[in-house]
Design a protein around this motif. Structure first.
Motif, PDB file in Angstrom:
ATOM      1  N   ILE A  90       0.885  -1.162   0.000  1.00  0.00           N
ATOM      2  CA  ILE A  90       0.000   0.000   0.000  1.00  0.00           C
ATOM      3  C   ILE A  90       0.920   1.208   0.000  1.00  0.00           C
ATOM      4  O   ILE A  90       1.636   1.447   0.967  1.00  0.00           O
ATOM      5  CB  ILE A  90      -0.941   0.011   1.221  1.00  0.00           C
ATOM      6  CG1 ILE A  90      -1.818  -1.244   1.232  1.00  0.00           C
ATOM      7  CG2 ILE A  90      -1.799   1.279   1.210  1.00  0.00           C
ATOM      8  CD1 ILE A  90      -2.696  -1.387   2.448  1.00  0.00           C
ATOM      9  N   GLY A  91       0.899   1.936  -1.114  1.00  0.00           N
ATOM     10  CA  GLY A  91       1.856   3.022  -1.276  1.00  0.00           C
ATOM     11  C   GLY A  91       3.260   2.440  -1.303  1.00  0.00           C
ATOM     12  O   GLY A  91       3.539   1.490  -2.021  1.00  0.00           O
ATOM     13  N   ASN A  92       4.143   2.974  -0.479  1.00  0.00           N
ATOM     14  CA  ASN A  92       5.517   2.485  -0.393  1.00  0.00           C
ATOM     15  C   ASN A  92       5.712   1.479   0.734  1.00  0.00           C
ATOM     16  O   ASN A  92       6.832   1.064   0.996  1.00  0.00           O
ATOM     17  CB  ASN A  92       6.486   3.651  -0.185  1.00  0.00           C
ATOM     18  CG  ASN A  92       6.532   4.563  -1.385  1.00  0.00           C
ATOM     19  OD1 ASN A  92       6.345   4.128  -2.515  1.00  0.00           O
ATOM     20  ND2 ASN A  92       6.763   5.841  -1.145  1.00  0.00           N
ATOM     21  N   SER A  93       4.636   1.098   1.410  1.00  0.00           N
ATOM     22  CA  SER A  93       4.739   0.212   2.568  1.00  0.00           C
ATOM     23  C   SER A  93       4.375  -1.227   2.202  1.00  0.00           C
ATOM     24  O   SER A  93       3.430  -1.476   1.466  1.00  0.00           O
ATOM     25  CB  SER A  93       3.809   0.684   3.688  1.00  0.00           C
ATOM     26  OG  SER A  93       4.167   1.964   4.111  1.00  0.00           O
ATOM     27  N   GLU A  94       5.137  -2.162   2.747  1.00  0.00           N
ATOM     28  CA  GLU A  94       4.876  -3.589   2.563  1.00  0.00           C
ATOM     29  C   GLU A  94       4.251  -4.147   3.836  1.00  0.00           C
ATOM     30  O   GLU A  94       4.683  -3.825   4.943  1.00  0.00           O
ATOM     31  CB  GLU A  94       6.180  -4.317   2.271  1.00  0.00           C
ATOM     32  CG  GLU A  94       6.024  -5.795   2.090  1.00  0.00           C
ATOM     33  CD  GLU A  94       7.348  -6.499   1.810  1.00  0.00           C
ATOM     34  OE1 GLU A  94       7.377  -7.727   1.898  1.00  0.00           O
ATOM     35  OE2 GLU A  94       8.356  -5.809   1.520  1.00  0.00           O
ATOM     36  N   PHE A  95       3.217  -4.977   3.677  1.00  0.00           N
ATOM     37  CA  PHE A  95       2.530  -5.587   4.813  1.00  0.00           C
ATOM     38  C   PHE A  95       2.453  -7.096   4.618  1.00  0.00           C
ATOM     39  O   PHE A  95       2.259  -7.565   3.497  1.00  0.00           O
ATOM     40  CB  PHE A  95       1.098  -5.048   4.941  1.00  0.00           C
ATOM     41  CG  PHE A  95       1.031  -3.587   5.253  1.00  0.00           C
ATOM     42  CD1 PHE A  95       0.978  -3.140   6.562  1.00  0.00           C
ATOM     43  CD2 PHE A  95       1.029  -2.652   4.236  1.00  0.00           C
ATOM     44  CE1 PHE A  95       0.914  -1.793   6.848  1.00  0.00           C
ATOM     45  CE2 PHE A  95       0.969  -1.294   4.506  1.00  0.00           C
ATOM     46  CZ  PHE A  95       0.918  -0.868   5.824  1.00  0.00           C
ATOM     47  N   ASN A  96       2.584  -7.842   5.698  1.00  0.00           N
ATOM     48  CA  ASN A  96       2.378  -9.288   5.682  1.00  0.00           C
ATOM     49  C   ASN A  96       0.964  -9.568   6.170  1.00  0.00           C
ATOM     50  O   ASN A  96       0.499  -8.955   7.120  1.00  0.00           O
ATOM     51  CB  ASN A  96       3.370  -9.989   6.617  1.00  0.00           C
ATOM     52  CG  ASN A  96       4.791  -9.833   6.165  1.00  0.00           C
ATOM     53  OD1 ASN A  96       5.078  -9.927   4.984  1.00  0.00           O
ATOM     54  ND2 ASN A  96       5.680  -9.579   7.092  1.00  0.00           N
ATOM     55  N   ILE A  97       0.298 -10.512   5.521  1.00  0.00           N
ATOM     56  CA  ILE A  97      -1.004 -10.968   5.989  1.00  0.00           C
ATOM     57  C   ILE A  97      -0.803 -12.380   6.521  1.00  0.00           C
ATOM     58  O   ILE A  97      -0.307 -13.257   5.802  1.00  0.00           O
ATOM     59  CB  ILE A  97      -2.056 -10.955   4.868  1.00  0.00           C
ATOM     60  CG1 ILE A  97      -2.197  -9.548   4.307  1.00  0.00           C
ATOM     61  CG2 ILE A  97      -3.387 -11.466   5.385  1.00  0.00           C
ATOM     62  CD1 ILE A  97      -3.166  -9.422   3.165  1.00  0.00           C
ATOM     63  N   GLU A  98      -1.139 -12.581   7.810  1.00  0.00           N
ATOM     64  CA  GLU A  98      -0.928 -13.863   8.470  1.00  0.00           C
ATOM     65  C   GLU A  98      -2.244 -14.443   8.959  1.00  0.00           C
ATOM     66  O   GLU A  98      -3.101 -13.717   9.452  1.00  0.00           O
ATOM     67  CB  GLU A  98      -0.031 -13.701   9.701  1.00  0.00           C
ATOM     68  CG  GLU A  98       1.346 -13.219   9.430  1.00  0.00           C
ATOM     69  CD  GLU A  98       2.147 -13.030  10.705  1.00  0.00           C
ATOM     70  OE1 GLU A  98       1.580 -13.143  11.810  1.00  0.00           O
ATOM     71  OE2 GLU A  98       3.346 -12.770  10.589  1.00  0.00           O
ATOM     72  N   LEU A  99      -2.368 -15.747   8.853  1.00  0.00           N
ATOM     73  CA  LEU A  99      -3.496 -16.475   9.420  1.00  0.00           C
ATOM     74  C   LEU A  99      -3.068 -17.003  10.783  1.00  0.00           C
ATOM     75  O   LEU A  99      -2.020 -17.646  10.903  1.00  0.00           O
ATOM     76  CB  LEU A  99      -3.892 -17.630   8.505  1.00  0.00           C
ATOM     77  CG  LEU A  99      -5.069 -18.491   8.947  1.00  0.00           C
ATOM     78  CD1 LEU A  99      -6.345 -17.657   8.982  1.00  0.00           C
ATOM     79  CD2 LEU A  99      -5.230 -19.682   8.029  1.00  0.00           C
ATOM     80  N   ASN A 100      -3.841 -16.688  11.808  1.00  0.00           N
ATOM     81  CA  ASN A 100      -3.530 -17.093  13.171  1.00  0.00           C
ATOM     82  C   ASN A 100      -4.710 -17.838  13.783  1.00  0.00           C
ATOM     83  O   ASN A 100      -5.855 -17.657  13.375  1.00  0.00           O
ATOM     84  CB  ASN A 100      -3.230 -15.860  14.044  1.00  0.00           C
ATOM     85  CG  ASN A 100      -1.952 -15.189  13.639  1.00  0.00           C
ATOM     86  OD1 ASN A 100      -0.899 -15.511  14.144  1.00  0.00           O
ATOM     87  ND2 ASN A 100      -2.035 -14.255  12.710  1.00  0.00           N
ATOM     88  N   GLU A 101      -4.410 -18.664  14.780  1.00  0.00           N
ATOM     89  CA  GLU A 101      -5.481 -19.340  15.511  1.00  0.00           C
ATOM     90  C   GLU A 101      -6.305 -18.314  16.254  1.00  0.00           C
ATOM     91  O   GLU A 101      -5.789 -17.319  16.741  1.00  0.00           O
ATOM     92  CB  GLU A 101      -4.890 -20.327  16.513  1.00  0.00           C
ATOM     93  CG  GLU A 101      -4.174 -21.492  15.871  1.00  0.00           C
ATOM     94  CD  GLU A 101      -3.538 -22.401  16.900  1.00  0.00           C
ATOM     95  OE1 GLU A 101      -3.527 -22.076  18.108  1.00  0.00           O
ATOM     96  OE2 GLU A 101      -3.027 -23.455  16.482  1.00  0.00           O
ATOM     97  N   GLY A 102      -7.596 -18.564  16.352  1.00  0.00           N
ATOM     98  CA  GLY A 102      -8.492 -17.668  17.059  1.00  0.00           C
ATOM     99  C   GLY A 102      -8.718 -18.125  18.489  1.00  0.00           C
ATOM    100  O   GLY A 102      -7.958 -18.918  19.041  1.00  0.00           O
ATOM    101  N   THR A 103      -9.791 -17.639  19.060  1.00  0.00           N
ATOM    102  CA  THR A 103     -10.166 -18.014  20.417  1.00  0.00           C
ATOM    103  C   THR A 103     -11.303 -19.027  20.353  1.00  0.00           C
ATOM    104  O   THR A 103     -11.656 -19.499  19.275  1.00  0.00           O
ATOM    105  CB  THR A 103     -10.623 -16.766  21.198  1.00  0.00           C
ATOM    106  OG1 THR A 103     -11.780 -16.229  20.541  1.00  0.00           O
ATOM    107  CG2 THR A 103      -9.541 -15.716  21.263  1.00  0.00           C
TER     108      THR A 103
END
Length: 72
Positions: free
Chosen positions: A13-26
């Motif tokens: 997004i723009g000049n920023s890199e983001f990781n999308i992670e799947l995590n366990e819930g509650t």
């Protein structure tokens, strides 16, 4: 927060890199999805992530239509 299950994707997004992670819930939710980089960490319940992602897709499509770049 739950344990990380796996990385889903990297996005920019723009000049920023983001990781999308799947995590366990509650107990109440099966999964949590994190969108994060070194400065930002957003955590979503699975159904809220779907709503959030759809808003981005709709906004992108509307911008393409506005610019006249939509698919024929």
């Amino acid at each position: 927060m739950g344990e990380k299950i796996r990385d889903l994707e990297k996005i920019f997004i723009g000049n920023s890199e983001f990781n999308i992670e799947l995590n366990e819930g509650t107990k109440e939710e099966k999964y949590n999805i994190h969108i994060q980089n070194e400065r930002v960490n957003l955590s979503f319940k699975d159904f809220n992530f779907i709503r959030f992602a759809s808003c981005f897709l709709v906004a992108k499509k509307r911008l393409e239509i506005f610019k006249g770049e939509e698919d024929e």
